[in-house]
Design a protein around this motif. Structure first.
Motif, mmCIF file in Angstrom:
data_model
loop_
_atom_site.group_PDB
_atom_site.id
_atom_site.type_symbol
_atom_site.label_atom_id
_atom_site.label_comp_id
_atom_site.label_asym_id
_atom_site.label_seq_id
_atom_site.Cartn_x
_atom_site.Cartn_y
_atom_site.Cartn_z
ATOM 1 N N LEU A 168 57.581 35.159 -9.427
ATOM 2 C CA LEU A 168 56.792 36.693 -8.114
ATOM 3 C C LEU A 168 58.063 37.212 -8.686
ATOM 4 O O LEU A 168 59.003 36.622 -7.688
ATOM 5 N N SER A 169 58.256 38.526 -7.883
ATOM 6 C CA SER A 169 58.519 39.419 -7.222
ATOM 7 C C SER A 169 58.987 39.349 -6.239
ATOM 8 O O SER A 169 58.250 38.091 -5.603
ATOM 9 N N ARG A 170 59.487 39.781 -4.953
ATOM 10 C CA ARG A 170 60.099 39.540 -4.124
ATOM 11 C C ARG A 170 58.880 39.775 -2.912
ATOM 12 O O ARG A 170 58.628 39.050 -2.401
ATOM 13 N N PHE A 171 57.837 41.054 -3.345
ATOM 14 C CA PHE A 171 56.943 41.621 -2.716
ATOM 15 C C PHE A 171 55.668 40.103 -2.573
ATOM 16 O O PHE A 171 54.731 39.956 -2.244
ATOM 17 N N GLY A 172 56.207 40.025 -4.002
ATOM 18 C CA GLY A 172 55.068 38.900 -4.671
ATOM 19 C C GLY A 172 54.151 37.584 -3.644
ATOM 20 O O GLY A 172 54.152 37.111 -3.035
ATOM 21 N N GLN A 173 56.188 37.013 -3.354
ATOM 22 C CA GLN A 173 56.216 35.941 -2.664
ATOM 23 C C GLN A 173 55.717 36.549 -1.961
ATOM 24 O O GLN A 173 55.057 35.313 -0.850
ATOM 25 N N ARG A 212 53.091 34.311 0.640
ATOM 26 C CA ARG A 212 52.917 33.284 1.518
ATOM 27 C C ARG A 212 52.397 34.227 3.231
ATOM 28 O O ARG A 212 51.787 33.245 3.976
ATOM 29 N N HIS A 213 52.201 35.351 2.965
ATOM 30 C CA HIS A 213 50.874 35.861 4.521
ATOM 31 C C HIS A 213 49.679 36.154 3.143
ATOM 32 O O HIS A 213 48.812 36.741 4.093
ATOM 33 N N PHE A 214 49.394 35.130 2.706
ATOM 34 C CA PHE A 214 48.111 35.780 2.057
ATOM 35 C C PHE A 214 47.146 35.348 2.838
ATOM 36 O O PHE A 214 46.354 36.398 2.898
ATOM 37 N N LYS A 215 46.360 34.528 3.944
ATOM 38 C CA LYS A 215 45.568 34.040 4.698
ATOM 39 C C LYS A 215 46.150 35.984 5.296
ATOM 40 O O LYS A 215 44.538 35.593 5.720
ATOM 41 N N TRP A 216 46.193 35.979 5.891
ATOM 42 C CA TRP A 216 46.401 37.116 6.717
ATOM 43 C C TRP A 216 46.299 38.645 6.492
ATOM 44 O O TRP A 216 45.285 39.032 6.820
#
Lengths: 282, 312
Positions: free
Chosen positions: B18-23, B27-31
């Motif tokens: 993933l790109s940095r934004f993707g990462q 990481r904050h997917f649930k929020w």
């Protein structure tokens, strides 16, 4: 299943008269207003005030439908209702599914967040609608389709979230976990794996959101006027019955109840979950 | 709390590609998933509530210019308004009576529908129809049945009872209350029925078989088996229904318009007229805050109990 169980002597009851009577009376109670409304909608105006009442109109007519749809702008209301209800339903199902997935799989915000959403369901609308009315007038959303769509999305979100929450909780998460192990992102595990599996639940949640929007009156009464008015608000024209508009009112009611009843009966397998916000599995 | 299990889903790290934004997003997917819904609720429910709190302490009236701070004056106006107290009283009574009737009737009908019999599916589909109809239309339907001189109800009663019946169903006490209750019962008994039926069918049938073997009568079985097993479901149905019943507005708007006079003002109807026909908006918001507190009181009372008893 119970082939090996000892054969029991079953008391063969005689015909349960009490039950049949009760159910019969209740069925009549449910059907009678619907029948009378239909009857009124196809009855010529001359038959309104006869004694005894006309139970079966001899000369059914559609004039009341025509008047209700065109003279009383029922058709405009119908179109507005369709646009607004469908848009709000799609938004509510989409946002509700997103949030429910996060709550169900990641315990986001613990119990507090999910109960906070639930509590929205029990706020009395009058407490919300007054300030929303004032805000809408200031920002220019009063009497617009967009305004009512946003309001309906928020008002159906608790039900969508909680129905989908219960649905995701009932689904095994092994597939999504496998997808993650295989190198999928969390979004892919959600969108490509979980959502297709949850499709029946999403459809059911959407159906109940649609019915809620379609039948809603209070928000529409206060937040719309001459442009974005929905079907239920058209009935204001018939209050008081100064003239003899019984047929028009009945005709418009018939037109309005057909879609929601059809959808509701089709989705009745999910009804219990819809009514209890997923608390009870039907 | 202390041993909160971290599932594999929560523990999984973001894939390398993933790109940095993707990462960051992963990481904050649930929020990110809850954000849109939460923001929307904040914007259209919490913000208006706070705004209305402000409005209830200032002058916000389409008939009086300016927005001066008036302290508790708006609240006083509501509390000392006899119509307001009457409407709250009527709301409590109407909803209590309607919900009680719906509960008993819904339970009786559910009991008749537990066992399968020919035609059960069709009857089920008919019984749930009122749930999908707008309350406005329900009010309209009962108006058509009850209103003089058009409605056939008085005629039918005359025929049935053998003496002239001339009841003003929408204008005379106590009949107008009965009319409103009948309309509410018509619409919401299916709600009770559906939930209680789900509860009844979930009771393991072998309990009844065992009871029958022990020679327990049907009535005793109802008290010893059905009632305790159904109790959580009953509480749930009553809670949900009561919280909706105290908002009663639509049928009144259509059937009686609050009248004659203020005889059929419920809390919602009262606040509506204060805000939207008299345009005392700050008085109405003050009143709606009081009503909100009243509702919150009922909610905590009922939902607390519900959460304690309910492991559905």
């Amino acid at each position: 299943m119970a082939t090996t169980a000892p054969v029991r002597r079953r008391k063969r009851r005689s015909v349960p008269i009490g039950r049949i009577l009760l159910l019969g009376f209740f069925l009549i109670f449910v059907l009678w207003p619907l029948y009378w409304m239909f009857n009124t909608s196809i009855k010529p105006s001359d038959d309104y005030l006869t004694v005894p009442p006309v139970w079966f109109p001899a000369h059914p007519t559609l004039v009341h439908y025509e008047a209700a749809l065109f003279t009383y702008r029922g058709l405009d209301g119908l179109i507005n209702s369709l646009i607004i209800s469908l848009s709000a339903t799609v938004l509510s199902a989409l946002l509700g599914t997103l949030m429910a997935y996060s709550l169900a799989r990641y315990d986001t915000g613990g119990k507090h967040l999910s109960f906070w959403v639930l509590s929205q369901r029990f706020l009395p609308p009058i407490g919300i609608v007054l300030p929303v009315f004032l805000i809408y007038r200031q920002v220019g959303l009063y009497d617009t389709h967009v305004g009512l769509i946003i309001a309906y999305t928020v008002f159906t979100l608790p039900v969508s979230v909680w129905m989908m929450f219960a649905y995701f909780r009932g689904m095994p998460k092994s597939m999504e976990e496998a997808a993650l192990v295989d190198g999928c992102t969390r979004w892919e595990a959600f969108w490509r794996v979980a959502v297709p599996l949850a499709a029946p639940g999403i459809v059911a949640a959407a159906v109940f959101a649609f019915i809620a929007c379609w039948t809603e009156f209070f928000f529409a009464l206060i937040l719309t006027s001459r442009t974005a008015f929905t079907l239920p608000t058209v009935f204001r024209a018939f209050i008081g019955f100064q003239g003899a508009q019984y047929g028009e009112a009945a005709a418009l009611a018939i037109v309005s109840l057909v879609p929601s009843i059809a959808l509701g009966v089709l989705a009745q397998r999910h009804l219990v979950r819809g009514l209890t916000l997923g608390a009870v599995r039907g | 709390m202390t041993t909160q299990t971290i599932t594999r889903m929560q523990a999984a790290g973001p894939p390398r590609r993933l790109s940095r934004f993707g990462q960051w997003a992963d990481r904050h997917f649930k929020w990110l998933l809850v954000a849109p819904a939460v923001l929307l609720i904040l914007a259209l429910s919490i913000y208006p509530l706070l705004f209305s709190l402000v409005v209830s302490f200032i002058n916000y009236d389409f008939q009086v210019p300016g927005h001066a701070f008036v302290g508790l004056k708006n609240f006083e106006r509501v509390v000392f308004d006899p119509v307001a107290r009457w409407s709250l009283f009527l709301t409590a009574w109407l909803s209590a009576i309607s919900v009680a009737i719906e509960f008993v009737l819904g339970l009786l009908v559910a009991l008749t529908m537990v066992k399968s019999f020919p035609g059960r599916g069709v009857i089920m589909s008919i019984l749930i129809v009122p749930l999908f109809i707008s309350p406005v239309i329900v009010g309209q339907a009962w108006t058509l049945l009850l209103q003089r001189p058009f409605g056939p109800t008085n005629y039918l009663l005359t025929q049935l009872l053998g003496q002239e019946v001339t009841i003003g169903w929408m204008t005379e006490r106590p009949w107008l209350y009965i009319s409103l209750i009948v309309a509410d019962v018509w619409q919401w008994t299916p709600f009770m029925f559906v939930i209680l039926l789900a509860g009844l069918t979930a009771i393991p049938p072998n309990l009844y078989e065992a009871a029958e073997l022990d020679g327990v009568s049907a009535w005793q079985a109802f008290w010893a088996i059905t009632l305790p097993h159904l109790a959580p479901m009953m509480l749930l149905a009553l809670t949900f229904r009561l919280l909706d019943a105290i908002r009663m507005f639509d049928t009144i708007f259509i059937m009686t318009g609050g009248g004659p006079g203020t005889q059929t003002y419920t809390a919602s109807y009262y606040l509506y007229t204060v805000g939207f026909t008299q345009f005392h908006l700050s008085q109405a918001t003050a009143g709606s805050w009081l009503f909100l507190i009243f509702t919150a009181f009922v909610v905590t009372l009922l939902v607390r109990r519900l959460l304690k008893t309910e492991p559905v």
